[in-house]
Write a protein that holds these residues in place. Structure first.
Motif, short mmCIF file in Angstrom:
data_model
loop_
_atom_site.label_atom_id
_atom_site.label_comp_id
_atom_site.label_asym_id
_atom_site.label_seq_id
_atom_site.Cartn_x
_atom_site.Cartn_y
_atom_site.Cartn_z
N HIS A 181 -16.08 -56.17 101.46
CA HIS A 181 -15.95 -57.20 100.42
C HIS A 181 -14.49 -57.65 100.37
O HIS A 181 -13.58 -56.82 100.37
CB HIS A 181 -16.38 -56.65 99.06
N LEU A 182 -14.28 -58.94 100.31
CA LEU A 182 -12.93 -59.52 100.28
C LEU A 182 -12.46 -59.68 98.84
O LEU A 182 -13.18 -60.20 98.00
CB LEU A 182 -12.95 -60.89 100.97
N LEU A 183 -11.23 -59.21 98.59
CA LEU A 183 -10.59 -59.40 97.29
C LEU A 183 -9.38 -60.31 97.46
O LEU A 183 -8.66 -60.21 98.46
CB LEU A 183 -10.13 -58.07 96.70
N ASN A 184 -9.15 -61.14 96.48
CA ASN A 184 -8.06 -62.11 96.52
C ASN A 184 -6.70 -61.42 96.38
O ASN A 184 -6.61 -60.30 95.88
CB ASN A 184 -8.23 -63.15 95.41
N ASP A 185 -5.67 -62.12 96.80
CA ASP A 185 -4.30 -61.64 96.60
C ASP A 185 -3.89 -61.95 95.17
O ASP A 185 -4.58 -62.67 94.45
CB ASP A 185 -3.34 -62.26 97.61
N ALA A 186 -2.77 -61.37 94.75
CA ALA A 186 -2.28 -61.60 93.40
C ALA A 186 -0.81 -61.26 93.32
O ALA A 186 -0.31 -60.41 94.05
CB ALA A 186 -3.06 -60.76 92.39
N SER A 187 -0.14 -61.94 92.41
CA SER A 187 1.24 -61.63 92.07
C SER A 187 1.39 -61.91 90.58
O SER A 187 1.44 -63.06 90.17
CB SER A 187 2.20 -62.47 92.89
N GLN A 188 1.40 -60.84 89.79
CA GLN A 188 1.52 -61.01 88.35
C GLN A 188 2.11 -59.75 87.72
O GLN A 188 1.89 -58.65 88.21
CB GLN A 188 0.18 -61.36 87.72
N ASP A 189 2.86 -59.95 86.66
CA ASP A 189 3.45 -58.84 85.91
C ASP A 189 4.18 -57.84 86.80
O ASP A 189 4.12 -56.64 86.58
CB ASP A 189 2.39 -58.12 85.07
N ARG A 209 2.23 -57.00 93.04
CA ARG A 209 1.84 -57.91 94.12
C ARG A 209 0.87 -57.19 95.05
O ARG A 209 1.15 -56.07 95.49
CB ARG A 209 3.06 -58.36 94.89
N VAL A 210 -0.27 -57.81 95.31
CA VAL A 210 -1.22 -57.30 96.30
C VAL A 210 -1.59 -58.44 97.24
O VAL A 210 -1.67 -59.60 96.83
CB VAL A 210 -2.50 -56.70 95.67
N GLN A 211 -1.76 -58.11 98.49
CA GLN A 211 -2.18 -59.06 99.50
C GLN A 211 -3.71 -59.18 99.47
O GLN A 211 -4.39 -58.41 98.80
CB GLN A 211 -1.72 -58.60 100.89
N LEU A 212 -4.25 -60.14 100.23
CA LEU A 212 -5.70 -60.19 100.40
C LEU A 212 -6.17 -58.80 100.79
O LEU A 212 -5.54 -58.12 101.60
CB LEU A 212 -6.08 -61.17 101.52
N GLY A 213 -7.28 -58.38 100.21
CA GLY A 213 -7.75 -57.02 100.46
C GLY A 213 -9.19 -56.99 100.92
O GLY A 213 -9.96 -57.91 100.64
N ILE A 214 -9.52 -55.93 101.62
CA ILE A 214 -10.89 -55.72 102.05
C ILE A 214 -11.33 -54.36 101.53
O ILE A 214 -10.67 -53.35 101.77
CB ILE A 214 -11.04 -55.85 103.59
N PHE A 225 -3.87 -40.06 86.41
CA PHE A 225 -3.16 -40.84 87.42
C PHE A 225 -2.87 -42.24 86.91
O PHE A 225 -1.75 -42.75 87.04
CB PHE A 225 -3.97 -40.91 88.72
N ALA A 226 -3.87 -42.88 86.31
CA ALA A 226 -3.72 -44.24 85.79
C ALA A 226 -2.63 -44.30 84.72
O ALA A 226 -1.81 -45.22 84.70
CB ALA A 226 -5.05 -44.74 85.24
N ARG A 227 -2.61 -43.30 83.83
CA ARG A 227 -1.60 -43.26 82.77
C ARG A 227 -0.20 -43.15 83.37
O ARG A 227 0.73 -43.84 82.95
CB ARG A 227 -1.87 -42.10 81.82
N SER A 228 -0.03 -42.32 84.39
CA SER A 228 1.30 -42.11 84.97
C SER A 228 1.71 -43.22 85.94
O SER A 228 2.88 -43.35 86.26
CB SER A 228 1.36 -40.76 85.68
N ALA A 229 0.75 -44.01 86.40
CA ALA A 229 1.04 -45.05 87.40
C ALA A 229 1.72 -46.28 86.82
O ALA A 229 2.25 -47.10 87.56
CB ALA A 229 -0.26 -45.46 88.10
N GLY A 230 1.69 -46.45 85.52
CA GLY A 230 2.25 -47.66 84.92
C GLY A 230 1.27 -48.81 85.05
O GLY A 230 0.06 -48.62 85.00
N LYS A 231 1.80 -50.01 85.24
CA LYS A 231 0.93 -51.19 85.34
C LYS A 231 0.13 -51.15 86.63
O LYS A 231 0.62 -50.77 87.69
CB LYS A 231 1.76 -52.47 85.31
N ARG A 232 -1.12 -51.57 86.50
CA ARG A 232 -2.01 -51.69 87.66
C ARG A 232 -2.90 -52.90 87.44
O ARG A 232 -2.99 -53.41 86.31
CB ARG A 232 -2.83 -50.41 87.86
N LEU A 233 -3.56 -53.33 88.48
CA LEU A 233 -4.44 -54.50 88.37
C LEU A 233 -5.87 -54.07 88.15
O LEU A 233 -6.34 -53.06 88.70
CB LEU A 233 -4.34 -55.37 89.62
#
Length: 183
Positions: free
Chosen positions: A105-113, A116-121, A138-146
């Protein structure tokens, strides 16, 4: 055409289907048999993963472990496939974009907050699990995530369901039977 957001940036330990986890370590066995001590050797390996477990099951506490699938940078995936002799040329990538490649499945790229993530599969061929509380820590310690937003999150879930619900028939109906009406 107006831009419709694919992701939102989130922080904290609350988890949803479609959350991207960067460099999450998964425990992988190195062999399937135990040694003389009764222990099977294993190692941790870090992956970029997408939470596939339904949000309602996570929120209602119905699952002790989460289902996770790897998310690869599209162009790195294409380069690695080429090294293995696989063709991921324009036609295959267009099939991926259209959702015509079960298992991916293809996921779009993004750059926000600041993220930055590239096009993903997303690769449904490899599936991992991890305890829900560990992923939350892990999520709590990772900081911001998409986090993937609707309807893209549901589109991902639908692609996964199509892959896992496929039925392979032992004998298919020959195509010549539908080419013309019998006399």
């Amino acid at each position: 055409m107006n831009e419709y957001p694919w992701y939102e940036a989130v922080e904290g330990e609350d988890l949803c289907q479609g959350d991207l986890l960067v460099d999450f370590e998964v425990l992988l066995p190195r062999t399937l048999t135990a040694d003389d001590t009764g222990q099977a050797p294993a190692e941790y390996k870090a992956f970029d993963l997408v939470i596939m477990t339904q949000t309602c099951d996570i929120v209602q506490g119905k699952v002790e472990s989460l289902l996770l699938c790897p998310r690869w940078d599209l162009w790195s995936f294409v380069d690695e496939a080429k090294k293995r002799g696989e063709n991921w040329g324009k036609g295959i990538r267009e099939d991926l974009r259209r959702g015509n490649l079960p298992g991916y499945h293809l996921l779009n790229d993004a750059s926000q907050d600041g993220i930055r993530v590239q096009l993903g599969i997303v690769d449904f061929h490899e599936v991992y699990t991890a305890p829900t509380n560990l992923v939350g820590e892990f999520a709590r310690s990772a900081g911001k995530r998409l986090r993937l937003l609707p309807p893209y999150r549901e589109h991902l879930a639908q692609a996964s369901a199509r892959f896992f619900m496929r039925v392979g028939l032992p004998v298919d109906i020959p195509s010549e039977k539908i080419r013309s009406r019998p006399a």
